[in-house]
Design a protein around this motif. Structure first.
Motif, short mmCIF file in Angstrom:
data_model
loop_
_atom_site.label_atom_id
_atom_site.label_comp_id
_atom_site.label_asym_id
_atom_site.label_seq_id
_atom_site.Cartn_x
_atom_site.Cartn_y
_atom_site.Cartn_z
N HIS A 31 0.82 -1.22 0.00
CA HIS A 31 0.00 0.00 0.00
C HIS A 31 0.86 1.27 0.00
O HIS A 31 0.38 2.33 -0.36
N ASP A 32 2.14 1.16 0.38
CA ASP A 32 3.00 2.35 0.43
C ASP A 32 4.20 2.27 -0.52
O ASP A 32 5.13 3.05 -0.41
N LEU A 33 4.15 1.33 -1.50
CA LEU A 33 5.23 1.22 -2.48
C LEU A 33 4.67 0.80 -3.83
O LEU A 33 4.04 -0.25 -3.95
N ILE A 34 4.88 1.64 -4.82
CA ILE A 34 4.48 1.36 -6.20
C ILE A 34 5.71 1.51 -7.08
O ILE A 34 6.48 2.46 -6.94
N VAL A 35 5.90 0.55 -7.98
CA VAL A 35 7.03 0.58 -8.90
C VAL A 35 6.51 0.93 -10.29
O VAL A 35 5.59 0.29 -10.79
N HIS A 36 7.11 1.95 -10.91
CA HIS A 36 6.71 2.40 -12.25
C HIS A 36 7.81 1.98 -13.24
O HIS A 36 8.94 2.44 -13.13
N THR A 37 7.47 1.11 -14.18
CA THR A 37 8.44 0.62 -15.16
C THR A 37 8.02 1.01 -16.57
O THR A 37 6.84 1.23 -16.84
N MET A 38 9.00 1.06 -17.44
CA MET A 38 8.75 1.28 -18.87
C MET A 38 8.94 -0.05 -19.58
O MET A 38 10.01 -0.66 -19.48
#
Length: 150
Positions: free
Chosen positions: A73-80
């Motif tokens: 809930h407190d960590l999101i990973v944004h990848t390409m």
């Protein structure tokens, strides 16, 4: 600095020992190089604590077109393109605020000079065998030194 040691911090670790130049104020002037490396290559078993203890470069946010993956809930990973690389951004939520960290580690290393540069403060500089010219049309509006002839 690794182990808290830096050029000029002691008599056994002088500026010159590191290929640096000692300035008039006693500080070191060193030639450096910066290398970038990826910290995380995958997101399995990664935690907010892992991210906040190893990433220190902030960014304004994820790149347009990136894909978010909720880890907690407190960590999101944004990848390409699904790749965990230097373009990956970690979105961390902590104590009511959100910040973004780049998946990069910047390492600064001292390259040193083969011949350290000479640094002259204006009051310490001197020129010998130079021609002093007078030209009221010059930028100084008067006398100037032509060091090319010295």
């Amino acid at each position: 600095w690794n182990n808290g040691s830096y050029p000029g911090d002691s008599v056994s670790n002088t500026c010159e020992d590191n290929g640096c130049k000692t300035r008039t104020d006693g500080n070191c002037l060193c030639r450096t190089a910066v290398t970038e490396s990826v910290v995380f290559t995958g997101i399995l078993n990664i935690s907010k604590e892992d991210v906040t203890s190893q990433l220190f470069l902030a960014t304004l946010g994820p790149q347009p077109g990136s894909s978010p993956t909720n880890i907690t809930h407190d960590l999101i990973v944004h990848t390409m393109g699904g790749n965990v690389d230097g373009d990956t951004v970690f979105e961390v939520r902590d104590k009511g605020r959100t910040f973004y960290l780049k998946n990069n580690l910047s390492t600064v290393s001292i390259e040193g000079w083969e011949v350290p540069p000479q640094i002259y403060e204006a009051e310490d500089a001197f020129i010998t065998n130079a021609v002093v010219n007078s030209d009221t049309n010059s930028a100084t509006g008067g006398f100037f030194v032509d060091a090319r002839n010295g």
